[in-house]
Design a protein around this motif. Structure first.
Motif, mmCIF file in Angstrom:
data_model
loop_
_atom_site.group_PDB
_atom_site.id
_atom_site.type_symbol
_atom_site.label_atom_id
_atom_site.label_comp_id
_atom_site.label_asym_id
_atom_site.label_seq_id
_atom_site.Cartn_x
_atom_site.Cartn_y
_atom_site.Cartn_z
ATOM 1 N N PHE A 129 69.264 28.390 79.719
ATOM 2 C CA PHE A 129 67.925 28.713 80.538
ATOM 3 C C PHE A 129 68.214 28.221 82.045
ATOM 4 N N THR A 130 68.925 27.118 82.523
ATOM 5 C CA THR A 130 69.245 26.873 83.557
ATOM 6 C C THR A 130 70.203 27.920 84.398
ATOM 7 N N LEU A 131 71.065 28.442 83.644
ATOM 8 C CA LEU A 131 72.053 29.294 84.458
ATOM 9 C C LEU A 131 71.477 30.860 84.341
ATOM 10 N N ILE A 132 71.448 31.333 82.967
ATOM 11 C CA ILE A 132 71.043 32.643 83.022
ATOM 12 C C ILE A 132 69.627 33.144 83.140
ATOM 13 N N ALA A 133 68.901 32.481 82.609
ATOM 14 C CA ALA A 133 67.413 32.946 82.578
ATOM 15 C C ALA A 133 66.921 32.757 83.967
ATOM 16 N N SER A 134 66.005 33.862 84.358
ATOM 17 C CA SER A 134 65.410 34.213 85.684
ATOM 18 C C SER A 134 63.775 33.841 85.526
ATOM 19 N N ASP A 135 63.308 33.587 86.666
ATOM 20 C CA ASP A 135 61.878 33.476 86.997
ATOM 21 C C ASP A 135 61.041 34.607 86.331
ATOM 22 N N ALA A 136 61.457 35.874 86.758
ATOM 23 C CA ALA A 136 60.933 37.008 86.162
ATOM 24 C C ALA A 136 60.732 37.308 84.679
ATOM 25 N N ASP A 137 59.453 37.554 84.387
ATOM 26 C CA ASP A 137 59.147 37.642 82.785
ATOM 27 C C ASP A 137 60.154 38.663 82.247
ATOM 28 N N ALA A 138 60.346 39.877 82.736
ATOM 29 C CA ALA A 138 61.046 40.981 82.088
ATOM 30 C C ALA A 138 62.671 40.539 82.083
ATOM 31 N N THR A 182 75.564 20.238 85.763
ATOM 32 C CA THR A 182 76.786 21.118 86.088
ATOM 33 C C THR A 182 76.428 22.416 86.163
ATOM 34 N N PHE A 183 75.702 22.983 85.251
ATOM 35 C CA PHE A 183 75.301 24.525 85.267
ATOM 36 C C PHE A 183 74.285 24.769 86.217
ATOM 37 N N ALA A 184 73.301 23.829 86.629
ATOM 38 C CA ALA A 184 72.353 23.691 87.917
ATOM 39 C C ALA A 184 73.060 24.119 88.823
ATOM 40 N N VAL A 185 74.298 23.267 89.232
ATOM 41 C CA VAL A 185 75.020 23.369 90.285
ATOM 42 C C VAL A 185 75.742 24.706 90.332
ATOM 43 N N LEU A 186 76.246 25.098 89.167
ATOM 44 C CA LEU A 186 76.774 26.534 89.223
ATOM 45 C C LEU A 186 75.898 27.861 89.313
ATOM 46 N N LYS A 187 74.852 27.621 89.043
ATOM 47 C CA LYS A 187 73.592 28.429 89.298
ATOM 48 C C LYS A 187 73.683 28.859 90.764
ATOM 49 N N VAL A 188 73.339 27.640 91.566
ATOM 50 C CA VAL A 188 73.164 27.451 93.151
ATOM 51 C C VAL A 188 74.562 28.310 93.674
#
Length: 723
Positions: A122-131, A195-201
């Motif tokens: 959820f940190t890396l892949i999931a987006s804020d947009a519901d769809a 680590t995954f949060a940093v990777l997302k940024v």
């Protein structure tokens, strides 16, 4: 010395086996298996949502109204719609279990590892947009990302858990086991998620979304100029299959090609036929749906035919028939994610090759004017053969489909057989491990030997235990073989030991120690014991007019059977029912059975001995039993354990066997030496005062009819041994 090189097929099999047994692919299979119930329900919802014909759709809407669509969409959202998340959780859980098994102890609680990996996802892949969020959770669009995150996140987390400085001693924090598990790896979990949060940024900073969009545009470009050529057809289907192989819905990922090339060609062909003209385009949406995706992407209806042709077991046929129902309507998620085909190294080649060959067949038939171009609209759930006729308006379309199905099955068939071989090898390895555990003397007196085991052994034990419970109650699977017992002083076969056999419908022969351990674990040992005793007495009754009256059948007893106060009455009832003399039955008990004699056990043995049933002490000499048991127990025979049969001159075994034989004669007990395999053993044992033997030197365990003939032949021509 030269070594014969392996054939290409054997090399391929060996490579596939190495890959298939890797932790990553094991975790993929089990993670996807966790989502299989969701997939099956979702497949049914897909069929209701997209019936094969407009008439069926109209009938369903008349019966249920728009509520049907709401119902199906809800089911799809709760099944296939979250399949990637379920597979992610299962993958991480299994990966942690395998890591613990390799380490030899529990490094990390698998549930904790799965929770950390879900957070990374959820940190890396999931987006804020519901769809976008829902798309990332679905099997079709989110599986590849889910497995990628699970692999990277799980590996990183397990690596960090192995660093001692990052672990908190759980006994200092909580008495609750789960709380302690969580707290002990909390630093490792926090570092993994961060680590995954940093990777997302970092991905956002590098413009990753724009790169993905640009890649999609470039992926479309090569095809646009050759939209009606064979190269286009093969290239498009190859790209779609490669994406599917990695868990990405190929047609959805290549939707731009569908939108700009396939759909316009489809509409143009339909419009031409409607106006009485000739369709112009070979490669349309319907061409791929009808001729290259029979059963779904990968031509999986051909795979099902290959499964039905190859798998000889009832369970294999049932599996193929179950997945055939949705596959007939081109819903192949149960195969893609249940078999699975996704990320399966064994099926990668036919999964890619089969639809390409089917395209070539259909293309050749079209170019040769043996089949019209697709010019009629058909629903994607229209079954094969009918869809070929409906899309082309010609029976030749159905014939081409049939040829494609048969050729596809021929492509899949050798790989199905390879999968069968690999599966059988895995099963036999697990059975061998289970056998070691079942035969181990270091078994807890509390707990269960097999059902509580971790990993493959535990899963295999649970499955076998369920099958065993049914096998005990019905005829066919549980049966006996008989190993003759020979008296070399007279040359006669005086008896035979009844040996348990279980012919499992899928795994074949299951070793008796496993059967006994499982029966003990599920509290079915009494029922199994009575079944064996009953079968042995039935067979002895069948031999009544063929073998001598003094021929004895020996049956092993379990400790639990003797603890039952009514056991002696059950034995007598069986003897009366079969019309046998009690002297024709011998009951064998082991040293471990009588290690701590119970009053019921002793009472049962004494009552049976008084009735005339013979009693033998099996496996004597293993070191558990005190010699006073020979005086206290009501015995007729001592069976010397096979570990003592190797009596080289001056060895300890020689002194032990001589002492046992001498003591048995003093106590007026017969001795039978087990495990005699060579003539040299026989001569030395005979010189030590032993006359009666059992072992492979004389005969392996035999089927009843073969044993009968062996006894008749031996007793007509007494065994002559050079002693």
């Amino acid at each position: 010395m030269t070594t014969q090189p392996l054939s290409p097929w054997l090399r391929l099999l060996s490579a596939a086996e190495r890959i298939d047994r890797g932790p990553y692919f094991i975790a993929v299979r089990r993670g996807l298996a966790l989502s299989l119930p969701l997939i099956m329900v979702g497949a049914l919802a897909l069929l209701l949502r997209n019936p094969p014909t407009a008439g069926m759709r109209h009938a369903l809407l008349n019966a249920f109204g728009t509520r049907l669509d709401v119902f199906c969409d809800s089911v799809l959202a709760g099944t296939i719609g979250i399949g990637a998340l379920v597979a992610l959780f299962g993958f991480a859980d299994v990966l942690a279990q395998l890591h613990n098994q390799r380490a030899g102890h529990r490094v990390v609680n698998p549930t904790v590892a799965a929770v950390v990996v879900v957070s990374c996802f959820f940190t890396l892949i999931a987006s804020d947009a519901d769809a976008s969020l829902m798309a990332s959770l679905s099997l079709g669009r989110g599986l590849f990302g889910a497995l990628l995150v699970a692999s990277l996140g799980g590996s990183l987390f397990l690596k960090l858990c192995g660093i001692r400085r990052l672990r908190i001693p759980s006994h200092h924090l909580s008495n609750d086991l789960l709380v302690g598990d969580v707290l002990s790896v909390m630093p490792a979990g926090m570092l993994t998620i961060l680590t995954f949060a940093v990777l997302k940024v970092a991905m956002a900073w590098a413009g990753w979304p724009q790169l993905v969009a640009a890649f999609g545009t470039q992926l479309e470009a090569p095809y646009s100029e050759v939209s009606n050529s064979l190269l286009f057809g093969l290239g498009y289907e190859t790209a779609a299959q490669v994406l599917w192989l990695f868990g990405i819905h190929g047609p959805n990922a290549l939707y731009a090609i569908h939108q700009h090339i396939l759909e316009p060609a489809t509409q143009a062909n339909v419009a031409a036929v409607a106006s009485g003209g000739q369709p112009q385009f070979i490669f349309t949406y319907h061409f791929f749906a009808v001729f290259a995706r029979m059963g779904g992407s990968g031509g999986t209806l051909s795979l099902i035919l290959a499964l039905l042709m190859s798998r000889r077991t009832l369970r294999g046929r049932k599996m193929a028939l179950v997945v055939m129902l949705p596959a007939l309507f081109n819903v192949n998620e149960p195969l893609l994610f249940g078999l699975p085909l996704v990320l399966n190294p064994v099926y990668a080649i036919p999964f890619l090759l089969t639809p390409l060959v089917q395209i070539l067949i259909a293309y050749a038939a079209t170019v040769a004017d043996l089949m019209p171009k697709t010019g009629y609209s058909v629903a994607w759930t229209t079954p094969a053969l009918f869809s070929g006729y409906a899309a082309t308006g010609s029976v030749s379309g159905a014939v081409v489909q049939l040829i494609g199905l048969v050729v596809g099955a021929a492509i899949y068939l050798p790989f199905v057989r390879m999968a069968d071989v690999l599966s059988a090898r895995r099963s036999q390895d697990v059975l061998a491990s289970l056998l070691q555990i079942a035969e181990s003397p270091e078994v807890s007196l509390k707990g269960r030997r097999c059902l509580d085991l971790p990993g493959d052994e535990g899963r295999m034990a649970v499955a076998l235990a369920s099958d065993l419970e049914g096998a005990i109650k019905k005829e066919g699977q549980i049966f006996l073989e008989f190993q003759p017992q020979v008296d070399c002083a007279t040359g006669r076969v005086f008896g035979a030991e009844a040996l348990l056999r279980w012919q499992h419908p899928v795994l074949g022969r299951v070793a008796p120690p496993i059967v006994v351990a499982l029966a003990d674990d599920i509290d079915q040992i009494d029922q199994l014991g009575l079944r064996i005793l009953s079968l042995a007495c039935q067979q002895r009754a069948a031999w009544r007019d063929v073998l001598p009256d003094d021929f004895v059948v020996a049956v092993n007893l379990s400790p639990r059977q003797l603890l039952d106060y009514a056991f002696h009455r059950n034995v007598i009832d069986i003897l009366h029912r079969e019309g046998l003399s009690p002297t024709q039955l011998e009951l064998e008990i082991t040293e471990t059975t009588m290690l701590l004699p119970d009053i019921n056990a002793i009472g049962n043995l004494k009552r049976l001995r008084e009735a005339g049933v013979k009693v033998a002490l099996d496996d004597f000499g293993m070191g558990h039993t005190s010699l006073h048991y020979l005086r206290e127990l009501p015995l007729d025979t001592v069976k010397i354990d096979r570990s003592l049969a190797d009596v080289s001159a001056g060895s300890i075994n020689e002194h032990i066997v001589r002492s046992i034989a001498s003591l048995s004669r003093t106590l007026n007990l017969s001795t039978v030496v087990e495990g005699v395999e060579t003539e040299q053993q026989l001569k030395r044992l005979s010189a030590l005062g032993c006359d009666r033997f059992q072992g492979y030197f004389f005969s392996r365990p035999l089927a009843p009819s073969v044993c009968q003939q062996f006894v008749l032949d031996a007793n007509l021509q007494p065994l002559a041994r050079a002693l």
